[in-house]
Scaffold this motif. Structure first.
Motif, PDB file in Angstrom:
ATOM      1  N   VAL A  55       0.847  -1.098   0.201  1.00  0.00           N
ATOM      2  CA  VAL A  55       0.082   0.294  -0.119  1.00  0.00           C
ATOM      3  C   VAL A  55       0.808   0.940   0.137  1.00  0.00           C
ATOM      4  O   VAL A  55       1.763   1.060   0.922  1.00  0.00           O
ATOM      5  CB  VAL A  55      -0.730  -0.261   1.431  1.00  0.00           C
ATOM      6  N   LYS A  56       0.700   2.371  -0.677  1.00  0.00           N
ATOM      7  CA  LYS A  56       0.980   3.841  -0.891  1.00  0.00           C
ATOM      8  C   LYS A  56       0.066   4.558  -0.562  1.00  0.00           C
ATOM      9  O   LYS A  56      -1.082   4.646  -1.128  1.00  0.00           O
ATOM     10  CB  LYS A  56       2.502   3.356  -1.848  1.00  0.00           C
ATOM     11  N   THR A  57       0.695   5.868  -0.579  1.00  0.00           N
ATOM     12  CA  THR A  57      -0.178   7.116  -1.021  1.00  0.00           C
ATOM     13  C   THR A  57       0.974   8.339  -2.326  1.00  0.00           C
ATOM     14  O   THR A  57       1.949   8.343  -1.992  1.00  0.00           O
ATOM     15  CB  THR A  57       0.411   7.929   0.447  1.00  0.00           C
ATOM     16  N   ASP A  58      -0.496   7.876  -2.942  1.00  0.00           N
ATOM     17  CA  ASP A  58      -0.017   8.818  -3.893  1.00  0.00           C
ATOM     18  C   ASP A  58      -0.699  10.412  -3.862  1.00  0.00           C
ATOM     19  O   ASP A  58      -2.328  10.526  -3.796  1.00  0.00           O
ATOM     20  CB  ASP A  58      -0.567   8.519  -5.090  1.00  0.00           C
ATOM     21  N   THR A  59       0.541  11.345  -4.738  1.00  0.00           N
ATOM     22  CA  THR A  59       0.158  13.073  -4.327  1.00  0.00           C
ATOM     23  C   THR A  59      -0.016  13.352  -5.247  1.00  0.00           C
ATOM     24  O   THR A  59       0.749  14.774  -5.792  1.00  0.00           O
ATOM     25  CB  THR A  59       0.757  13.333  -3.274  1.00  0.00           C
ATOM     26  N   SER A  60      -0.152  12.465  -6.557  1.00  0.00           N
ATOM     27  CA  SER A  60       0.172  13.137  -8.157  1.00  0.00           C
ATOM     28  C   SER A  60      -0.852  14.090  -8.904  1.00  0.00           C
ATOM     29  O   SER A  60      -0.297  14.560  -9.403  1.00  0.00           O
ATOM     30  CB  SER A  60       0.544  12.485  -8.935  1.00  0.00           C
ATOM     31  N   LEU A  61      -1.991  14.194  -7.943  1.00  0.00           N
ATOM     32  CA  LEU A  61      -2.827  14.844  -8.596  1.00  0.00           C
ATOM     33  C   LEU A  61      -3.418  16.069  -7.922  1.00  0.00           C
ATOM     34  O   LEU A  61      -3.462  15.709  -6.627  1.00  0.00           O
ATOM     35  CB  LEU A  61      -4.046  13.677  -8.558  1.00  0.00           C
ATOM     36  N   VAL A  62      -3.805  16.562  -8.720  1.00  0.00           N
ATOM     37  CA  VAL A  62      -5.154  18.006  -8.476  1.00  0.00           C
ATOM     38  C   VAL A  62      -6.162  18.246  -9.207  1.00  0.00           C
ATOM     39  O   VAL A  62      -6.706  17.439 -10.131  1.00  0.00           O
ATOM     40  CB  VAL A  62      -3.944  19.418  -8.208  1.00  0.00           C
ATOM     41  N   THR A  63      -6.799  18.585  -7.822  1.00  0.00           N
ATOM     42  CA  THR A  63      -8.335  18.874  -8.493  1.00  0.00           C
ATOM     43  C   THR A  63      -7.900  20.018  -9.710  1.00  0.00           C
ATOM     44  O   THR A  63      -7.703  20.840  -9.540  1.00  0.00           O
ATOM     45  CB  THR A  63      -9.509  19.388  -7.483  1.00  0.00           C
ATOM     46  N   VAL A  64      -9.226  19.640 -10.932  1.00  0.00           N
ATOM     47  CA  VAL A  64      -9.621  20.516 -11.547  1.00  0.00           C
ATOM     48  C   VAL A  64     -10.729  20.956 -11.650  1.00  0.00           C
ATOM     49  O   VAL A  64     -11.617  20.381 -12.122  1.00  0.00           O
ATOM     50  CB  VAL A  64      -8.790  19.970 -12.852  1.00  0.00           C
ATOM     51  N   THR A  65     -11.011  22.587 -12.093  1.00  0.00           N
ATOM     52  CA  THR A  65     -12.229  23.135 -12.162  1.00  0.00           C
ATOM     53  C   THR A  65     -13.329  22.609 -13.629  1.00  0.00           C
ATOM     54  O   THR A  65     -12.655  21.850 -13.930  1.00  0.00           O
ATOM     55  CB  THR A  65     -12.434  24.595 -12.066  1.00  0.00           C
ATOM     56  N   ASP A  66     -14.393  22.281 -12.829  1.00  0.00           N
ATOM     57  CA  ASP A  66     -15.487  21.584 -13.377  1.00  0.00           C
ATOM     58  C   ASP A  66     -14.641  20.390 -14.333  1.00  0.00           C
ATOM     59  O   ASP A  66     -15.837  18.956 -14.720  1.00  0.00           O
ATOM     60  CB  ASP A  66     -15.988  22.655 -14.510  1.00  0.00           C
ATOM     61  N   GLN A  67     -14.141  18.962 -13.173  1.00  0.00           N
ATOM     62  CA  GLN A  67     -13.730  17.952 -13.738  1.00  0.00           C
ATOM     63  C   GLN A  67     -13.930  17.103 -13.101  1.00  0.00           C
ATOM     64  O   GLN A  67     -13.514  16.872 -11.936  1.00  0.00           O
ATOM     65  CB  GLN A  67     -12.037  17.611 -14.145  1.00  0.00           C
ATOM     66  N   VAL A  68     -14.555  16.030 -13.369  1.00  0.00           N
ATOM     67  CA  VAL A  68     -15.127  15.239 -12.415  1.00  0.00           C
ATOM     68  C   VAL A  68     -14.500  13.932 -12.634  1.00  0.00           C
ATOM     69  O   VAL A  68     -13.920  13.152 -11.598  1.00  0.00           O
ATOM     70  CB  VAL A  68     -16.236  14.505 -13.356  1.00  0.00           C
ATOM     71  N   GLU A  69     -13.742  12.925 -13.443  1.00  0.00           N
ATOM     72  CA  GLU A  69     -12.471  11.726 -13.294  1.00  0.00           C
ATOM     73  C   GLU A  69     -11.283  12.189 -13.099  1.00  0.00           C
ATOM     74  O   GLU A  69     -10.839  13.104 -14.418  1.00  0.00           O
ATOM     75  CB  GLU A  69     -13.615  10.726 -14.642  1.00  0.00           C
ATOM     76  N   TYR A  70     -10.813  10.980 -12.317  1.00  0.00           N
ATOM     77  CA  TYR A  70      -9.335  11.674 -13.307  1.00  0.00           C
ATOM     78  C   TYR A  70      -8.348  10.045 -12.619  1.00  0.00           C
ATOM     79  O   TYR A  70      -9.254   9.509 -11.974  1.00  0.00           O
ATOM     80  CB  TYR A  70      -8.837  12.447 -11.242  1.00  0.00           C
ATOM     81  N   SER A  71      -7.289  10.220 -13.511  1.00  0.00           N
ATOM     82  CA  SER A  71      -6.614   9.100 -13.789  1.00  0.00           C
ATOM     83  C   SER A  71      -6.239   8.722 -12.687  1.00  0.00           C
ATOM     84  O   SER A  71      -5.728   8.555 -11.660  1.00  0.00           O
ATOM     85  CB  SER A  71      -5.838   8.810 -14.560  1.00  0.00           C
ATOM     86  N   LEU A  72      -6.378   6.349 -12.048  1.00  0.00           N
ATOM     87  CA  LEU A  72      -5.423   5.960 -11.638  1.00  0.00           C
ATOM     88  C   LEU A  72      -4.429   5.902 -11.452  1.00  0.00           C
ATOM     89  O   LEU A  72      -3.492   6.242 -13.085  1.00  0.00           O
ATOM     90  CB  LEU A  72      -6.124   4.916  -9.966  1.00  0.00           C
ATOM     91  N   PRO A  73      -3.023   5.750 -10.637  1.00  0.00           N
ATOM     92  CA  PRO A  73      -1.800   5.591 -10.774  1.00  0.00           C
ATOM     93  C   PRO A  73      -2.355   4.607 -11.553  1.00  0.00           C
ATOM     94  O   PRO A  73      -2.386   3.049 -11.663  1.00  0.00           O
ATOM     95  CB  PRO A  73      -0.568   5.217  -9.661  1.00  0.00           C
TER      96      PRO A  73
END
Length: 220
Positions: A55-73
């Protein structure tokens, strides 16, 4: 117990102790089947079945205005937890739901909700997750922190599988099954695979009895 030790044990039973005079190589080879490849097949299979993936923590993403989906590592196996880190470095937990749970909690039209401050995450299509509601401009550029199980890298000959020894021992019948299959001894290959399945089933049952939680079978 290192990968090399496991390979040596399988070789001894198979009757080919000398890796220089064998139908198989220990490591990578362009001409012979690799016992290390067979072992890594076993490793990833057992890791996936037992939820023993690291198990690990990933902090590579940030929120984007009006963006619903984000890619997992790309090495993600399972998404456990999602956090948003605000401008004061406070980590806010977002519950993670499946899509049918989203319908139950937010109504069938939740995907049409206006942008705002995300209060939940959901498992989306393969390799993606979503935030609900989608972030508005006030909640843009916030760090997303993910707790994930990830696919471990392949074992090298000097590495030890990250599991307790009785479970490591299930590698031997798996290896023998693969070796006998390549030697066209199919009845013995089938017997070896049946032995693997029986050992694995017994140890899996024992692990379930004495543990709990998403990392319930982490013995290392």
């Amino acid at each position: 117990m290192t990968a090399q030790v496991l390979l040596n044990q399988a070789r001894a039973i198979f009757g080919q102790r000398d890796s220089t005079n064998s139908q198989f190589s220990d490591g990578t080879s362009t001409t012979l089947p690799s016992l290390l490849d067979f072992l890594n097949e076993w490793y990833h299979y057992v890791i996936g079945k037992l939820d023993e993936a690291p198990v690990k923590t990933d902090t590579s993403l940030v929120t984007v205005t009006d963006q619903v989906e984000y890619s997992l590592p790309t090495d993600n196996l399972f998404l456990h937890e999602v956090y948003l880190v605000d401008s004061n470095s406070k980590k806010n937990t977002l519950p993670v739901y499946n899509q049918d749970e989203m319908d139950e909690r937010f109504g069938s039209a939740w995907q049409s909700d206006d942008s705002g401050a995300p209060v939940a995450a959901f498992r989306s299509t393969y390799g993606k997750f979503g935030l609900h509601p989608k972030p508005d401009s006030t909640n843009s550029s916030l760090q997303i922190s993910l707790l994930i199980s990830y696919l471990p890298t392949d074992l090298a000959l000097t590495d030890s599988p990250s599991m307790y020894v009785p479970m490591q021992d299930t590698a031997i019948p798996w290896l023998l099954s693969r070796m006998n299959r390549f030697a066209v001894n199919l009845p013995q290959s089938k017997d070896d695979m049946n032995e693997f399945k029986e050992r694995f089933k017994e140890l899996q049952y024992a692990a379930r009895r004495f543990s709990g939680g998403f990392d319930q079978w982490r013995w290392g």
